[in-house]
Design a protein around this motif. Structure first.
Motif, PDB file in Angstrom:
ATOM      1  N   ASP A  30      37.362 -27.292  15.684  1.00  0.00           N
ATOM      2  CA  ASP A  30      38.243 -28.249  15.637  1.00  0.00           C
ATOM      3  C   ASP A  30      37.825 -29.879  15.819  1.00  0.00           C
ATOM      4  OD1 ASP A  30      37.808 -28.952  18.384  1.00  0.00           O
ATOM      5  OD2 ASP A  30      39.838 -28.049  19.121  1.00  0.00           O
ATOM      6  N   GLU A  31      38.607 -30.762  15.747  1.00  0.00           N
ATOM      7  CA  GLU A  31      38.257 -32.249  15.864  1.00  0.00           C
ATOM      8  C   GLU A  31      37.527 -32.578  17.169  1.00  0.00           C
ATOM      9  OE1 GLU A  31      42.462 -31.741  17.261  1.00  0.00           O
ATOM     10  OE2 GLU A  31      41.440 -31.073  15.259  1.00  0.00           O
ATOM     11  N   ASN A  32      37.694 -31.800  18.213  1.00  0.00           N
ATOM     12  CA  ASN A  32      36.931 -31.960  19.527  1.00  0.00           C
ATOM     13  C   ASN A  32      35.781 -31.172  19.593  1.00  0.00           C
ATOM     14  OD1 ASN A  32      39.231 -33.708  20.432  1.00  0.00           O
ATOM     15  ND2 ASN A  32      40.339 -31.710  20.979  1.00  0.00           N
ATOM     16  N   ARG A  79      45.555 -19.296  11.525  1.00  0.00           N
ATOM     17  CA  ARG A  79      45.551 -20.064  10.312  1.00  0.00           C
ATOM     18  C   ARG A  79      44.461 -21.178  10.681  1.00  0.00           C
ATOM     19  NH1 ARG A  79      47.902 -24.538  11.883  1.00  0.00           N
ATOM     20  NH2 ARG A  79      49.190 -24.688  13.569  1.00  0.00           N
ATOM     21  N   VAL A  80      44.177 -22.002   9.782  1.00  0.00           N
ATOM     22  CA  VAL A  80      43.187 -23.226   9.605  1.00  0.00           C
ATOM     23  C   VAL A  80      44.013 -24.452   9.670  1.00  0.00           C
ATOM     24  CG1 VAL A  80      41.045 -24.289   8.882  1.00  0.00           C
ATOM     25  CG2 VAL A  80      41.251 -21.871   9.020  1.00  0.00           C
ATOM     26  N   PRO A  81      44.083 -25.213  10.331  1.00  0.00           N
ATOM     27  CA  PRO A  81      44.696 -26.424  10.188  1.00  0.00           C
ATOM     28  C   PRO A  81      44.193 -27.320   8.919  1.00  0.00           C
ATOM     29  CG  PRO A  81      44.038 -26.605  12.501  1.00  0.00           C
ATOM     30  CD  PRO A  81      43.674 -25.227  11.749  1.00  0.00           C
ATOM     31  N   SER A  82      44.906 -28.095   8.194  1.00  0.00           N
ATOM     32  CA  SER A  82      44.569 -28.621   6.989  1.00  0.00           C
ATOM     33  C   SER A  82      43.242 -29.855   7.401  1.00  0.00           C
ATOM     34  CB  SER A  82      45.455 -29.457   6.296  1.00  0.00           C
ATOM     35  OG  SER A  82      46.048 -30.545   7.242  1.00  0.00           O
ATOM     36  N   GLY A  83      43.283 -30.523   8.539  1.00  0.00           N
ATOM     37  CA  GLY A  83      42.299 -31.392   8.885  1.00  0.00           C
ATOM     38  C   GLY A  83      40.872 -30.629   9.297  1.00  0.00           C
ATOM     39  N   SER A  84      40.938 -29.440   9.537  1.00  0.00           N
ATOM     40  CA  SER A  84      39.792 -28.524   9.944  1.00  0.00           C
ATOM     41  C   SER A  84      39.198 -27.801   8.650  1.00  0.00           C
ATOM     42  CB  SER A  84      39.612 -27.738  11.103  1.00  0.00           C
ATOM     43  OG  SER A  84      40.232 -28.417  12.168  1.00  0.00           O
ATOM     44  N   VAL A  85      40.081 -27.875   7.718  1.00  0.00           N
ATOM     45  CA  VAL A  85      39.350 -27.114   6.163  1.00  0.00           C
ATOM     46  C   VAL A  85      38.157 -27.753   5.795  1.00  0.00           C
ATOM     47  CG1 VAL A  85      40.053 -26.384   3.946  1.00  0.00           C
ATOM     48  CG2 VAL A  85      41.632 -26.025   5.879  1.00  0.00           C
ATOM     49  N   LYS A  86      38.298 -28.999   5.785  1.00  0.00           N
ATOM     50  CA  LYS A  86      36.955 -29.835   5.174  1.00  0.00           C
ATOM     51  C   LYS A  86      35.687 -29.389   5.944  1.00  0.00           C
ATOM     52  CE  LYS A  86      38.235 -33.986   7.724  1.00  0.00           C
ATOM     53  NZ  LYS A  86      38.596 -35.370   7.578  1.00  0.00           N
ATOM     54  N   HIS A  87      35.803 -29.026   7.062  1.00  0.00           N
ATOM     55  CA  HIS A  87      34.602 -28.803   7.746  1.00  0.00           C
ATOM     56  C   HIS A  87      34.112 -27.181   8.010  1.00  0.00           C
ATOM     57  CE1 HIS A  87      35.023 -32.635   9.753  1.00  0.00           C
ATOM     58  NE2 HIS A  87      36.265 -32.261  10.220  1.00  0.00           N
ATOM     59  N   GLY A  88      34.917 -26.650   7.079  1.00  0.00           N
ATOM     60  CA  GLY A  88      34.516 -25.258   6.798  1.00  0.00           C
ATOM     61  C   GLY A  88      34.848 -24.152   7.862  1.00  0.00           C
ATOM     62  N   TYR A  89      34.936 -22.946   7.493  1.00  0.00           N
ATOM     63  CA  TYR A  89      35.357 -22.049   8.400  1.00  0.00           C
ATOM     64  C   TYR A  89      35.277 -20.776   7.856  1.00  0.00           C
ATOM     65  CZ  TYR A  89      39.283 -21.479   5.047  1.00  0.00           C
ATOM     66  OH  TYR A  89      39.786 -21.158   3.822  1.00  0.00           O
ATOM     67  N   THR A 139      32.769 -16.826   4.636  1.00  0.00           N
ATOM     68  CA  THR A 139      32.293 -17.904   5.047  1.00  0.00           C
ATOM     69  C   THR A 139      32.741 -19.038   4.395  1.00  0.00           C
ATOM     70  OG1 THR A 139      30.633 -17.083   6.465  1.00  0.00           O
ATOM     71  CG2 THR A 139      30.752 -19.608   6.035  1.00  0.00           C
ATOM     72  N   ILE A 140      33.425 -20.004   4.495  1.00  0.00           N
ATOM     73  CA  ILE A 140      33.944 -20.885   3.621  1.00  0.00           C
ATOM     74  C   ILE A 140      33.061 -22.409   4.019  1.00  0.00           C
ATOM     75  CG2 ILE A 140      35.908 -22.370   2.732  1.00  0.00           C
ATOM     76  CD1 ILE A 140      36.291 -19.372   2.023  1.00  0.00           C
ATOM     77  N   PRO A 141      32.478 -22.807   3.062  1.00  0.00           N
ATOM     78  CA  PRO A 141      31.332 -23.846   3.602  1.00  0.00           C
ATOM     79  C   PRO A 141      32.383 -25.096   3.718  1.00  0.00           C
ATOM     80  CG  PRO A 141      31.107 -23.355   1.178  1.00  0.00           C
ATOM     81  CD  PRO A 141      31.807 -22.221   1.706  1.00  0.00           C
ATOM     82  N   ALA A 142      31.553 -26.115   4.210  1.00  0.00           N
ATOM     83  CA  ALA A 142      32.453 -27.485   4.578  1.00  0.00           C
ATOM     84  C   ALA A 142      32.548 -28.061   2.973  1.00  0.00           C
ATOM     85  CB  ALA A 142      31.637 -28.224   5.620  1.00  0.00           C
ATOM     86  N   ALA A 143      33.238 -28.920   2.901  1.00  0.00           N
ATOM     87  CA  ALA A 143      33.350 -29.871   1.882  1.00  0.00           C
ATOM     88  C   ALA A 143      32.337 -30.594   1.739  1.00  0.00           C
ATOM     89  CB  ALA A 143      34.756 -30.624   1.892  1.00  0.00           C
TER      90      ALA A 143
END
Length: 194
Positions: free
Chosen positions: A27-29, A37-47, A59-63
């Motif tokens: 997460d952002e912290n 679920r993955v919040p939209s703000g965290s999707v860009k960092h990968g999950y 594994t979904i890589p970071a944007a």
């Protein structure tokens, strides 16, 4: 009836639980979180997508950052240019000796131009000496040197200087041609496997 309903609900719940996916993301912290679920703000960092037993399924890589995207575009453009250069090289030369002959021809043409320019400079120097002789005769006779002779001397000197610059440029071109053909020779060797 109630008992049947509870059994059906239980079976459906187990079936849904068996297909449930968990997501692991930061997460952002900076805290690693497991959630459904993955919040939209965290999707860009990968999950990561986990199965019901906690194993990573995907594994979904970071944007990619704008800098990374630009580097990707530049690498793609360089790769495309290399392919075009290789195609041209193979179209021009069928073998390394063929390339060497082309290099020798080009260097020979430049050398002929240099020699011709040296000859032109020699002719201009003879012309300059003749003009200087005419000017000296006028000075010895006590007259001022004719303006036309002075203008012709200036033109001859300017032409000699231009031709000397041309020779210097052509000598630099010889080195550039040698360097360019050395690179082409090495690449052609790689492409032809020799």
């Amino acid at each position: 009836m109630l008992r049947s309903f509870c059994i059906i609900v239980g079976i459906i719940g187990c079936a849904l639980n068996a297909h449930a996916e968990l997501y692991r993301y930061v997460d952002e912290n900076g805290i690693t979180v497991l959630d459904d679920r993955v919040p939209s703000g965290s999707v860009k960092h990968g999950y990561e997508v986990l199965d019901n037993q906690g194993r990573v399924r995907q594994t979904i890589p970071a944007a990619r950052s704008p800098e990374q995207l630009e580097a990707d575009r530049a690498a793609h453009a360089a790769q495309k240019q290399q392919l075009e250069d290789d195609t041209t090289l193979l179209r021009l030369y069928s073998s390394v000796p063929d390339l060497e002959r082309a290099k020798a021809r080009q260097l020979s043409q430049i050398q002929i131009l240099i020699e011709t320019t040296h000859s032109n400079i020699s002719d201009l120097q003879v012309q300059r000496e003749a003009l200087q002789g005419r000017a000296a005769i006028q000075e010895r006779a006590g007259r001022a040197v004719d303006e036309m002779i002075l203008r012709e001397l200036a033109e001859v000197d300017a032409e000699i200087a231009r031709l000397e610059r041309l020779i210097s440029a052509k000598q630099m071109e010889v080195e550039e041609v040698k360097s360019r053909f050395a690179v082409s020779r090495a690449r052609l060797g790689v492409l032809l496997g020799s």
